[in-house]
Design an enzyme around this catalytic site. Structure first.
Site, mmCIF file in Angstrom:
data_model
loop_
_atom_site.group_PDB
_atom_site.id
_atom_site.type_symbol
_atom_site.label_atom_id
_atom_site.label_comp_id
_atom_site.label_asym_id
_atom_site.label_seq_id
_atom_site.Cartn_x
_atom_site.Cartn_y
_atom_site.Cartn_z
ATOM 1 N N MET A 21 0.849 -1.312 0.100
ATOM 2 C CA MET A 21 0.135 -0.028 -0.078
ATOM 3 C C MET A 21 0.855 1.054 -0.055
ATOM 4 O O MET A 21 0.551 2.394 0.445
ATOM 5 C CB MET A 21 -1.120 0.156 1.132
ATOM 6 C CG MET A 21 -1.914 -1.300 1.245
ATOM 7 S SD MET A 21 -3.307 -0.856 2.071
ATOM 8 C CE MET A 21 -2.704 -0.724 3.854
ATOM 9 N N GLU A 26 11.923 -0.525 5.132
ATOM 10 C CA GLU A 26 12.763 -1.444 5.016
ATOM 11 C C GLU A 26 12.196 -2.794 4.996
ATOM 12 O O GLU A 26 12.546 -3.743 4.267
ATOM 13 C CB GLU A 26 13.878 -1.366 6.266
ATOM 14 C CG GLU A 26 15.197 -0.426 5.882
ATOM 15 C CD GLU A 26 15.654 -1.245 4.519
ATOM 16 O OE1 GLU A 26 16.056 -2.185 4.449
ATOM 17 O OE2 GLU A 26 16.340 -0.113 3.808
ATOM 18 N N HIS A 28 8.957 -3.290 3.500
ATOM 19 C CA HIS A 28 8.696 -3.625 1.907
ATOM 20 C C HIS A 28 10.079 -3.698 1.318
ATOM 21 O O HIS A 28 10.009 -4.774 0.295
ATOM 22 C CB HIS A 28 7.913 -2.307 1.337
ATOM 23 C CG HIS A 28 6.814 -1.956 2.072
ATOM 24 N ND1 HIS A 28 6.834 -0.933 2.841
ATOM 25 C CD2 HIS A 28 5.656 -2.484 2.101
ATOM 26 C CE1 HIS A 28 5.798 -0.597 3.322
ATOM 27 N NE2 HIS A 28 4.821 -1.682 2.992
ATOM 28 N N LYS A 140 4.996 -9.819 9.362
ATOM 29 C CA LYS A 140 4.369 -8.740 10.018
ATOM 30 C C LYS A 140 2.983 -8.938 10.336
ATOM 31 O O LYS A 140 2.295 -8.822 11.254
ATOM 32 C CB LYS A 140 4.971 -7.512 9.525
ATOM 33 C CG LYS A 140 3.996 -6.328 9.826
ATOM 34 C CD LYS A 140 3.895 -5.668 11.201
ATOM 35 C CE LYS A 140 3.323 -4.402 11.475
ATOM 36 N NZ LYS A 140 2.281 -4.111 10.443
ATOM 37 N N GLN A 144 -2.600 -12.435 7.723
ATOM 38 C CA GLN A 144 -2.638 -12.024 6.324
ATOM 39 C C GLN A 144 -1.967 -13.086 5.523
ATOM 40 O O GLN A 144 -2.440 -13.467 4.625
ATOM 41 C CB GLN A 144 -2.189 -10.624 5.913
ATOM 42 C CG GLN A 144 -2.270 -10.179 4.581
ATOM 43 C CD GLN A 144 -1.819 -8.784 4.209
ATOM 44 O OE1 GLN A 144 -2.640 -8.198 4.281
ATOM 45 N NE2 GLN A 144 -0.738 -8.494 4.239
ATOM 46 N N VAL A 167 10.720 -6.960 9.775
ATOM 47 C CA VAL A 167 11.883 -6.062 9.779
ATOM 48 C C VAL A 167 11.661 -5.007 10.875
ATOM 49 O O VAL A 167 10.555 -4.321 10.890
ATOM 50 C CB VAL A 167 12.322 -5.236 8.598
ATOM 51 C CG1 VAL A 167 13.218 -4.272 8.834
ATOM 52 C CG2 VAL A 167 12.598 -6.378 7.479
ATOM 53 N N SER A 176 6.144 -0.180 10.083
ATOM 54 C CA SER A 176 4.970 -0.112 9.656
ATOM 55 C C SER A 176 4.917 1.436 8.801
ATOM 56 O O SER A 176 5.240 2.098 9.469
ATOM 57 C CB SER A 176 3.904 -0.309 10.544
ATOM 58 O OG SER A 176 2.603 0.246 10.289
ATOM 59 N N ARG A 178 2.105 2.910 9.419
ATOM 60 C CA ARG A 178 1.532 3.857 10.408
ATOM 61 C C ARG A 178 2.454 4.326 11.318
ATOM 62 O O ARG A 178 1.985 5.145 12.094
ATOM 63 C CB ARG A 178 0.387 2.962 10.876
ATOM 64 C CG ARG A 178 -0.626 2.658 9.970
ATOM 65 C CD ARG A 178 -1.991 1.842 10.533
ATOM 66 N NE ARG A 178 -3.051 1.780 9.668
ATOM 67 C CZ ARG A 178 -3.143 0.555 8.915
ATOM 68 N NH1 ARG A 178 -2.196 -0.182 8.972
ATOM 69 N NH2 ARG A 178 -4.138 0.475 8.239
HETATM 70 P P1 AMP Z 1 1.450 -2.931 3.623
HETATM 71 O O1 AMP Z 1 1.978 -1.972 2.479
HETATM 72 O O2 AMP Z 1 1.555 -2.362 4.864
HETATM 73 O O3 AMP Z 1 0.342 -3.368 3.090
HETATM 74 O O4 AMP Z 1 2.468 -4.081 3.448
HETATM 75 C C1 AMP Z 1 2.861 -4.706 2.244
HETATM 76 C C2 AMP Z 1 3.772 -6.023 2.686
HETATM 77 O O5 AMP Z 1 4.855 -5.720 3.365
HETATM 78 C C3 AMP Z 1 2.944 -7.043 3.353
HETATM 79 O O6 AMP Z 1 3.141 -8.428 2.869
HETATM 80 C C4 AMP Z 1 3.385 -6.762 4.944
HETATM 81 O O7 AMP Z 1 3.342 -7.943 5.626
HETATM 82 C C5 AMP Z 1 4.752 -6.307 4.648
HETATM 83 N N1 AMP Z 1 5.558 -5.629 5.570
HETATM 84 C C6 AMP Z 1 4.892 -4.663 6.351
HETATM 85 N N2 AMP Z 1 5.718 -4.311 7.356
HETATM 86 C C7 AMP Z 1 6.582 -5.023 7.499
HETATM 87 C C8 AMP Z 1 7.677 -5.471 8.134
HETATM 88 N N3 AMP Z 1 8.176 -4.502 9.209
HETATM 89 N N4 AMP Z 1 8.613 -6.300 8.020
HETATM 90 C C9 AMP Z 1 8.624 -7.272 6.781
HETATM 91 N N5 AMP Z 1 7.520 -7.073 6.006
HETATM 92 C C10 AMP Z 1 6.503 -6.071 6.198
#
Ligand code: AMP
Length: 272
Positions: A21, A26, A28, A140, A144, A167, A176, A178
């Site tokens: 999103m 790091e 991502h 994380k 999901q 990470v 995150s 957020r």
């Molecule tokens: P999002 O953009 O939050 O929807 O996350 C996109 C992808 O990145 C998802 O597969 C998340 O699980 C992964 N992700 C988000 N935060 C982390 C993190 N801290 N470490 C590893 N993967 C992450």
């Protein structure tokens, strides 16, 4: 996107897909780098999916910065960013949703009604566009990752799901998108999530097998942070996410808590 993906497939190239999103960090980038190492064509999808947000204010506040994301994604090895518009994904008259029973109803699914329906629907659409050989997700978002695995198996989508470790910041807070929304004090206190999970991990390593005791310990420690409002703390079977009474082989501890208006989740595997 489908035409590009089909051309790559016809040329014998493998396609790695990293759904995001945006507001890249790091976490991502670790997924992108792994996808780069394992595939000929790396597609990052960037779509802030309105139908997976159960709260309008959360969607409105969600950080967005396409220029920065494009630069970071390119540096990490992304070939194509697929970033459809909301109207393109859900035009007038849109009526088809993917719902999952069981696994998707509990924990995140129970506290965020409609969340996994939104995730499963958007993932199905993104996968149909990108035709990947592999798709990359972070631990994380533990539940999901299970939901997506189930989706790919149940609908015979026929590609591999790769899940990579969380990470973290130096104090353990899971990265995150957020996190930037936290005030300085909320950010400081948010480190309690991983701290409480680490204490639980150590207890299980030392021989604790009482799942409720472990669960209650995590919850008590999170509640000791004055700004934390707990949504749930669960100690579950790592495959079904059924709550456990005893930790026999493996378990996963899942937590969700709010700090002010910002809701954070985290998890660790518990291994005797
Ligand atoms: P999002 O953009 O939050 O929807 O996350 C996109 C992808 O990145 C998802 O597969 C998340 O699980 C992964 N992700 C988000 N935060 C982390 C993190 N801290 N470490 C590893 N993967 C992450």
């Amino acid at each position: 996107m489908q035409r590009v993906a089909e051309e790559a497939r016809r040329a014998g190239k493998s396609i790695g897909c990293v759904p995001t999103m945006g507001a890249l960090h790091e976490g991502h980038l670790s997924l992108i780098r792994r996808s780069r190492a394992e595939n000929d064509l790396v597609v990052m999808t960037l779509f802030v999916n309105p139908i997976q947000f159960d709260r309008k204010d959360d969607l409105a506040r969600y950080p967005r910065d396409l220029d920065r994301d494009a630069r970071l994604a390119g540096e990490a090895g992304v070939d194509i960013i697929y970033s459809p518009g909301v109207g393109e994904m859900y035009p007038d008259g849109y009526a088809t949703y993917v719902t999952m029973e069981g696994l998707a109803d509990r924990w995140e699914g129970a506290t965020r009604p409609g969340h996994f329906r939104g995730v499963a629907t958007v993932c199905t659409k993104l996968f149909t566009a990108c035709r990947p050989h592999r798709a990359y997700f972070g631990q994380k978002d533990y539940q999901q990752s299970l939901v997506v695995r189930r989706l790919v198996a149940d609908l015979n989508l026929g590609f591999e799901i790769v899940v990579l470790p969380t990470v973290r910041e130096a104090d353990g807070l899971a990265l995150s998108s957020r996190n930037v929304l936290l005030s300085a004090e909320e950010r400081r206190q948010a480190s309690v999530l991983f701290r409480s999970l680490s204490v639980a991990q150590a207890a299980v390593k030392r021989g604790e097998r009482d799942a409720e005791k472990v669960r209650a310990g995590i919850e008590a420690q999170i509640r000791s942070a004055p700004l934390a409002v707990v949504d749930y703390v669960a100690v579950c079977d790592p495959d079904t996410l059924d709550a456990l009474t005893r930790i026999a082989v493996r378990a996963v501890a899942l937590v969700a808590a709010r700090f002010g208006a910002t809701r954070l989740i985290d998890n660790v595997l518990l291994e005797p």
